[in-house]
Scaffold this motif. Structure first.
Motif, PDB file in Angstrom:
ATOM      1  N   PHE A   1       4.283   6.065   6.660  1.00 46.84           N
ATOM      2  CA  PHE A   1       4.802   6.435   5.302  1.00 46.84           C
ATOM      3  C   PHE A   1       6.175   7.196   5.881  1.00 46.84           C
ATOM      4  N   LYS A   2       6.138   8.010   7.061  1.00 50.25           N
ATOM      5  CA  LYS A   2       7.123   8.549   7.559  1.00 50.25           C
ATOM      6  C   LYS A   2       8.280   7.727   7.871  1.00 50.25           C
ATOM      7  N   LYS A   3       7.730   6.489   8.724  1.00 51.49           N
ATOM      8  CA  LYS A   3       8.761   5.663   9.057  1.00 51.49           C
ATOM      9  C   LYS A   3       9.651   4.940   8.131  1.00 51.49           C
ATOM     10  N   THR A   4       8.871   4.919   6.791  1.00 54.39           N
ATOM     11  CA  THR A   4       9.397   4.132   5.620  1.00 54.39           C
ATOM     12  C   THR A   4      10.314   4.993   4.660  1.00 54.39           C
ATOM     13  N   PHE A   5       9.615   6.233   4.487  1.00 49.76           N
ATOM     14  CA  PHE A   5      10.253   7.064   3.534  1.00 49.76           C
ATOM     15  C   PHE A   5      10.871   8.174   4.153  1.00 49.76           C
ATOM     16  N   GLY A   6      11.103   8.313   5.528  1.00 52.04           N
ATOM     17  CA  GLY A   6      11.894   9.798   6.153  1.00 52.04           C
ATOM     18  C   GLY A   6      11.069  10.839   6.235  1.00 52.04           C
ATOM     19  N   MET A   7       9.677  11.124   5.753  1.00 54.39           N
ATOM     20  CA  MET A   7       8.934  12.235   5.529  1.00 54.39           C
ATOM     21  C   MET A   7       7.610  11.891   5.385  1.00 54.39           C
ATOM     22  N   SER A   8       6.735  12.654   5.536  1.00 52.25           N
ATOM     23  CA  SER A   8       5.213  12.639   5.465  1.00 52.25           C
ATOM     24  C   SER A   8       4.879  12.392   3.803  1.00 52.25           C
ATOM     25  N   PRO A   9       3.825  11.887   3.555  1.00 57.19           N
ATOM     26  CA  PRO A   9       3.562  11.829   2.103  1.00 57.19           C
ATOM     27  C   PRO A   9       3.083  13.077   1.387  1.00 57.19           C
ATOM     28  N   ILE A  10       2.948  13.938   1.890  1.00 53.53           N
ATOM     29  CA  ILE A  10       2.743  15.598   1.606  1.00 53.53           C
ATOM     30  C   ILE A  10       4.066  16.320   1.309  1.00 53.53           C
ATOM     31  N   GLN A  11       4.996  15.852   2.405  1.00 53.21           N
ATOM     32  CA  GLN A  11       6.413  16.493   2.157  1.00 53.21           C
ATOM     33  C   GLN A  11       7.046  15.573   1.024  1.00 53.21           C
ATOM     34  N   TYR A  12       6.904  14.483   0.909  1.00 52.36           N
ATOM     35  CA  TYR A  12       7.501  13.698   0.011  1.00 52.36           C
ATOM     36  C   TYR A  12       6.894  14.231  -1.554  1.00 52.36           C
ATOM     37  N   HIS A  13       5.607  14.522  -1.550  1.00 55.01           N
ATOM     38  CA  HIS A  13       5.069  14.864  -2.777  1.00 55.01           C
ATOM     39  C   HIS A  13       5.477  16.180  -3.377  1.00 55.01           C
TER      40      HIS A  13
ATOM     41  N   GLU B   1       0.880  -1.504  -0.055  1.00 55.44           N
ATOM     42  CA  GLU B   1      -0.111   0.010  -0.042  1.00 55.44           C
ATOM     43  C   GLU B   1       0.913   1.163  -0.163  1.00 55.44           C
ATOM     44  N   LEU B   2       2.079   1.150   0.764  1.00 56.36           N
ATOM     45  CA  LEU B   2       2.951   2.359   0.730  1.00 56.36           C
ATOM     46  C   LEU B   2       3.633   2.641  -0.626  1.00 56.36           C
ATOM     47  N   VAL B   3       3.876   1.421  -1.265  1.00 53.46           N
ATOM     48  CA  VAL B   3       4.561   1.663  -2.525  1.00 53.46           C
ATOM     49  C   VAL B   3       3.532   2.248  -3.647  1.00 53.46           C
ATOM     50  N   LYS B   4       1.998   1.897  -3.257  1.00 50.63           N
ATOM     51  CA  LYS B   4       1.027   2.140  -4.219  1.00 50.63           C
ATOM     52  C   LYS B   4       0.823   3.744  -4.355  1.00 50.63           C
ATOM     53  N   ILE B   5       0.903   4.254  -2.835  1.00 43.91           N
ATOM     54  CA  ILE B   5       0.837   5.566  -2.513  1.00 43.91           C
ATOM     55  C   ILE B   5       1.999   6.417  -3.218  1.00 43.91           C
ATOM     56  N   ARG B   6       3.135   5.764  -2.864  1.00 44.85           N
ATOM     57  CA  ARG B   6       4.293   6.720  -3.426  1.00 44.85           C
ATOM     58  C   ARG B   6       4.342   6.559  -5.106  1.00 44.85           C
ATOM     59  N   ASN B   7       3.919   5.540  -5.627  1.00 42.86           N
ATOM     60  CA  ASN B   7       3.596   5.575  -7.064  1.00 42.86           C
ATOM     61  C   ASN B   7       2.655   6.602  -7.570  1.00 42.86           C
ATOM     62  N   TYR B   8       1.435   6.800  -6.697  1.00 43.37           N
ATOM     63  CA  TYR B   8       0.392   8.014  -7.162  1.00 43.37           C
ATOM     64  C   TYR B   8       1.161   9.233  -7.037  1.00 43.37           C
TER      65      TYR B   8
ATOM     66  N   ASP C   1       2.053  17.118 -11.159  1.00 43.82           N
ATOM     67  CA  ASP C   1       1.290  18.237 -11.719  1.00 43.82           C
ATOM     68  C   ASP C   1       0.305  19.098 -10.899  1.00 43.82           C
ATOM     69  N   GLN C   2       0.017  18.435  -9.853  1.00 42.65           N
ATOM     70  CA  GLN C   2      -1.215  18.992  -9.039  1.00 42.65           C
ATOM     71  C   GLN C   2      -0.927  18.666  -7.314  1.00 42.65           C
ATOM     72  N   LYS C   3      -1.780  19.276  -6.751  1.00 44.58           N
ATOM     73  CA  LYS C   3      -1.888  19.220  -5.318  1.00 44.58           C
ATOM     74  C   LYS C   3      -2.453  17.804  -4.985  1.00 44.58           C
ATOM     75  N   VAL C   4      -2.132  17.112  -3.911  1.00 40.69           N
ATOM     76  CA  VAL C   4      -2.642  15.999  -3.445  1.00 40.69           C
ATOM     77  C   VAL C   4      -2.926  16.076  -2.066  1.00 40.69           C
ATOM     78  N   THR C   5      -4.095  15.544  -1.463  1.00 42.96           N
ATOM     79  CA  THR C   5      -4.410  15.805  -0.182  1.00 42.96           C
ATOM     80  C   THR C   5      -4.108  14.390   0.656  1.00 42.96           C
ATOM     81  N   VAL C   6      -4.064  14.467   2.029  1.00 42.98           N
ATOM     82  CA  VAL C   6      -4.034  13.055   2.471  1.00 42.98           C
ATOM     83  C   VAL C   6      -5.296  12.278   2.444  1.00 42.98           C
ATOM     84  N   ASP C   7      -6.423  13.000   2.578  1.00 42.94           N
ATOM     85  CA  ASP C   7      -7.673  12.377   2.280  1.00 42.94           C
ATOM     86  C   ASP C   7      -7.829  11.598   0.895  1.00 42.94           C
ATOM     87  N   GLU C   8      -7.005  12.091  -0.278  1.00 47.84           N
ATOM     88  CA  GLU C   8      -7.127  11.225  -1.140  1.00 47.84           C
ATOM     89  C   GLU C   8      -6.215   9.982  -1.189  1.00 47.84           C
TER      90      GLU C   8
END
Length: 289
Positions: free
Chosen positions: A224-236, A188-195, A201-208
Motif C-alpha cells: 500500500f505504501k509503495k503504491t499510494f505513498g503512505m500506510s493504509p491507516i495514514q491514508y484513512h 486488492e489494493l484498490v479494493k482496500i482503498r475503496n473500503y 466515519d469510523q476507525k479502521v484497523t489493519v487486521d480488518e
C-alpha cells in the motif's frame, strides 16, 4: 524537486517513416528525445547496451548520451518522436537537433547540452520501456504531434500541459515496470482503498484490511505504501480529516459533533489527529469561514 521546476519545451514533435535501409550512426543529443515504435522493429544501442524495439516500445535518450538506431528487416518502420527540454531555458528556442558524436561537437555547441535533471532527482527511468498498455501513451503522443504541427493559437502552452500528462504516464509505467508485484496485487489494493473511502466515519484497523484482502499484514502495509505513498491507516486518516475539514467550512455543526461523526472519542483526540495531518487545529477553518 524536478516537479516544482517542470516547464517543458517541445522542440520537435513528428511522426516519421524511415527508408527501407536506415541506420542512424552514433550521436549525442543536446536535449531529451522520446522515440516510440509504432510499426516495424529497430536495434537501439545506448551507451554500449543494445535493445531490440518492437511496436509498443518506447525509448528515452538523454542529453550527452551516446546512442545509435538501426532498422531491422525490410518492412515499414514508423517512429513518432519528441525532442524536448524538461525545464525551459532562455536559449531553448536556439538549441538544434544533433546528429554528431561527442568528439565532433564544437565548443560553441557544448553550451547547448541540457542538464540531465532526471539523474539529479534520482528518477531512474529506463532507457527502454516495454509498455503495459501502449495505446494510452501512443494516443497522447499523437495528440501532442498534431497540436504541435497545427500551431493553433496558444498551442505552445497547450503542448506543455499535454506533455506533462504524457510524462506522468511515462513515470508511472516506469514505476510499475520496476515494481511488478504492485501490479499483480492492484485489484486488492484498490479494493482496500475503496473500503477506506467508504468507512471514513469510523476507525479502521489493519487486521480488518488483512481479512478483506487476504494479504499478510506486513506485506499489505508495504504494498500500500509503495503504491499510494503512505500506510493504509495514514491514508484513512487523511481521508477522514479532509472530509472533516469540508464539514467544518460548509456547515455550522460544532467541532464536538463533527469529531463524533468521524469516530473520535473527544475533541482533544480529533484536534490532535487533525493538526498532525493538516498542520493546524480544526478551529482554524471555523474562524476563517
Amino acid at each position: 524537486m524536478l516537479f516544482q521546476k517542470l516547464s517543458p519545451y517541445i522542440r520537435v514533435a513528428m511522426d516519421s517513416t524511415v527508408p527501407s535501409q536506415w541506420h542512424l550512426q552514433e550521436r549525442v543529443l543536446f536535449d531529451y528525445e522520446l522515440l516510440y515504435v509504432k510499426e516495424g522493429r529497430v536495434k537501439v544501442t545506448i551507451e554500449n547496451q543494445t535493445y531490440e524495439g518492437e511496436p509498443g516500445d518506447l525509448f528515452l535518450f538523454r542529453p550527452k548520451q551516446p546512442h545509435s538506431i538501426m532498422k531491422i528487416g525490410t518492412g515499414r518502420l514508423r517512429q513518432p518522436h519528441l525532442h524536448f527540454d524538461l525545464i525551459f531555458k532562455e536559449d531553448s528556442p536556439d538549441v538544434k537537433i544533433s546528429f554528431k558524436p561527442l568528439e565532433e561537437i564544437s565548443e560553441e555547441e557544448m553550451m547547448w547540452f541540457r542538464e540531465d535533471v532526471l539523474d539529479s532527482n534520482s528518477l531512474k527511468i529506463a532507457s527502454h520501456l516495454r509498455l503495459r498498455n501502449p495505446i494510452i501513451i501512443e494516443n497522447m503522443l499523437f495528440e501532442i504531434i498534431n497540436e504541435f504541427q497545427m500551431k493553433l493559437p496558444y498551442y505552445e502552452t497547450n503542448v506543455k500541459g499535454m506533455f506533462i500528462q504524457l510524462f506522468i504516464h511515462l513515470l508511472r509505467e516506469n514505476y510499475w515496470n520496476q515494481n511488478p508485484h504492485l501490479v499483480t496485487n492492484m485489484d486488492e489494493l484498490v479494493k482496500i482503498r475503496n473500503y477506506l473511502k467508504h468507512h471514513i466515519d469510523q476507525k479502521v484497523t489493519v487486521d480488518e484490511l488483512v481479512h478483506i484482502s487476504g494479504i499478510s499484514k506486513f506485506y499489505l502495509i508495504h504494498l500500500f505504501k509503495k503504491t499510494f505513498g503512505m500506510s493504509p491507516i495514514q491514508y484513512h486518516q487523511m481521508l477522514r480529516i479532509e472530509k472533516a475539514k469540508e464539514i467544518i467550512q460548509f456547515t455550522t455543526d460544532s467541532l464536538t459533533v463533527i469529531a463524533e461523526k468521524f469516530g473520535y472519542s473527544d475533541i482533544q483526540s480529533f484536534s490532535k489527529a487533525f493538526k498532525k495531518i493538516d498542520g493546524v487545529k480544526p478551529s482554524f477553518y471555523r474562524k476563517n469561514k
